[in-house]
Design a protein around this motif. Structure first.
Motif, PDB file in Angstrom:
ATOM      1  N   SER A 146     -64.641 -49.094   7.793  1.00  0.00           N
ATOM      2  CA  SER A 146     -63.425 -49.408   8.558  1.00  0.00           C
ATOM      3  C   SER A 146     -62.458 -48.234   8.565  1.00  0.00           C
ATOM      4  N   LEU A 154     -44.264 -52.816   7.788  1.00  0.00           N
ATOM      5  CA  LEU A 154     -44.533 -53.456   6.499  1.00  0.00           C
ATOM      6  C   LEU A 154     -43.264 -53.905   5.764  1.00  0.00           C
ATOM      7  N   LEU A 210     -51.369 -53.683  -1.627  1.00  0.00           N
ATOM      8  CA  LEU A 210     -50.326 -54.011  -0.657  1.00  0.00           C
ATOM      9  C   LEU A 210     -48.947 -53.682  -1.211  1.00  0.00           C
ATOM     10  N   THR A 242     -48.522 -49.789  -1.101  1.00  0.00           N
ATOM     11  CA  THR A 242     -48.323 -49.269   0.248  1.00  0.00           C
ATOM     12  C   THR A 242     -46.978 -49.669   0.829  1.00  0.00           C
ATOM     13  N   SER A 243     -46.661 -50.965   0.779  1.00  0.00           N
ATOM     14  CA  SER A 243     -45.431 -51.441   1.427  1.00  0.00           C
ATOM     15  C   SER A 243     -44.181 -50.889   0.757  1.00  0.00           C
ATOM     16  N   LEU A 296     -48.985 -47.701  12.754  1.00  0.00           N
ATOM     17  CA  LEU A 296     -49.390 -49.051  12.360  1.00  0.00           C
ATOM     18  C   LEU A 296     -50.807 -49.079  11.797  1.00  0.00           C
ATOM     19  N   MET A 297     -51.744 -48.460  12.516  1.00  0.00           N
ATOM     20  CA  MET A 297     -53.149 -48.532  12.114  1.00  0.00           C
ATOM     21  C   MET A 297     -53.500 -47.470  11.067  1.00  0.00           C
ATOM     22  N   ALA A 328     -50.056 -47.576   8.040  1.00  0.00           N
ATOM     23  CA  ALA A 328     -49.766 -48.830   7.340  1.00  0.00           C
ATOM     24  C   ALA A 328     -51.042 -49.563   6.929  1.00  0.00           C
ATOM     25  N   ILE A 329     -51.820 -49.992   7.906  1.00  0.00           N
ATOM     26  CA  ILE A 329     -53.006 -50.800   7.613  1.00  0.00           C
ATOM     27  C   ILE A 329     -54.052 -49.989   6.862  1.00  0.00           C
ATOM     28  N   ILE A 340     -53.237 -49.481   3.164  1.00  0.00           N
ATOM     29  CA  ILE A 340     -53.504 -50.695   2.383  1.00  0.00           C
ATOM     30  C   ILE A 340     -54.993 -50.790   2.061  1.00  0.00           C
ATOM     31  N   LEU A 341     -55.826 -50.597   3.084  1.00  0.00           N
ATOM     32  CA  LEU A 341     -57.278 -50.668   2.883  1.00  0.00           C
ATOM     33  C   LEU A 341     -57.747 -49.587   1.917  1.00  0.00           C
TER      34      LEU A 341
END
Length: 291
Positions: A15, A51, A180, A183-184, A226-227, A230-231, A234-235
């Motif tokens: 991913s 986030l 999470l 990251t946030s 965003l991708m 942020a996302i 987190i991953l």
């Protein structure tokens, strides 16, 4: 690493390869209107705002000593690289920028060995070096067969050093916090710096209202934030928790393949050296992460 965690880590690996491999072409689109500093700041600010609702409830999990570590993680893993990559891509193709990112596992291994006294099997070192060699081949290859060195590549080298430092920081200095939360809250701490720059020291708002194509470029950068920030962060932090810092950093060996393919679709050209380099990268990932 257990079989269950390995399966999850591999899924996260794939991913992240797709998400981060796309980030370089998004930076390229944003640079058509905005300066590299504006691209970096918009990227960080949009990720931070996205986030924000998740960050505040997690503040209660933190101890006073966490804040300094999370701010350092945000600066090393997000803020500084965002500006360095955008600046570097003003003088190099998006595909080459993605390729140079393969230096991250090298710095991860060196910092882990020097500071945290980690030891690696010989086969892992061979895999790292093979992947690094593939990145070097790709970085110096040109579609016409010529060879040249771009000084702006040194900015990406510095960004990779930051990534490697952050990986070890998360793994060894913040083991008690979830991905999470890391990251946030990291984005919560660094987000105001990006917003202050955007609205206090840049022509960001003027360009949005006067430059043709500004809103389209802005959309690409927001998607990047965003991708890819942020996302993906987190991953990525989750993958660090599930596996090893070395395995997590090896995603940078696979993402150049996606970055190069996007570059080709956007008119960038490949030569024989690019394919040799990509083959070496795939082999390096395999060897570095064998059981």
């Amino acid at each position: 690493m257990s079989d269950s965690n390995r399966s999850k880590a591999v899924l996260l690996f794939v991913s992240l390869t797709l998400i981060w491999g796309t980030s370089f072409i998004l930076i390229k689109q944003g640079l058509k209107v905005f300066s590299p500093d504006e691209v970096g700041a918009i990227r960080v600010a949009s990720a931070s705002l996205f986030l924000l609702p998740l960050a505040f409830p997690r503040l209660k999990e933190l101890q006073p000593q966490h804040y300094t570590k999370l701010f350092a993680s945000g600066m090393l893993g997000i803020f500084i690289p965002a500006f360095l990559f955008a600046t570097a891509q003003t003088r190099m193709d998006s595909s080459v920028a993605g390729i140079m990112n393969t230096l991250t596992p090298i710095f991860t291994m060196i910092i882990g060995a020097v500071i945290f006294k980690l030891r690696f099997k010989s086969i892992a070192i061979v895999g790292i070096l093979l992947g690094f060699a593939g990145g070097v081949i790709l970085g110096f290859s040109r579609a016409d067969g010529s060879v040249s060195f771009n000084l702006f590549a040194l900015l990406i080298v510095l960004a990779c050093f930051c990534y490697g430092s952050n990986l070890n920081l998360i793994k060894f200095k913040i083991p008690d916090l979830g991905s999470l939360t890391i990251t946030s809250v990291s984005l919560l701490l660094i987000g105001p710096l990006a917003l202050i720059y955007l609205f206090g020291f840049s022509n960001f708002t003027t360009k949005l209202t006067t430059e043709p194509g500004a809103w389209k470029a802005f959309g690409f950068i927001v998607l990047l934030g965003l991708m890819s920030t942020a996302i993906a962060t987190i991953l990525f932090n989750r993958m660090v928790k599930l596996s090893t810092a070395l395995f997590a950093s090896s995603v940078t060996y696979a993402l150049p393949i996606v970055a190069v393919m996007w570059g080709v679709l956007d008119g960038e050209q490949l030569g024989v050296g690019h394919f040799i380099g990509m083959a070496a990268i795939i082999g390096g990932v395999y060897l570095a992460n064998r059981k």
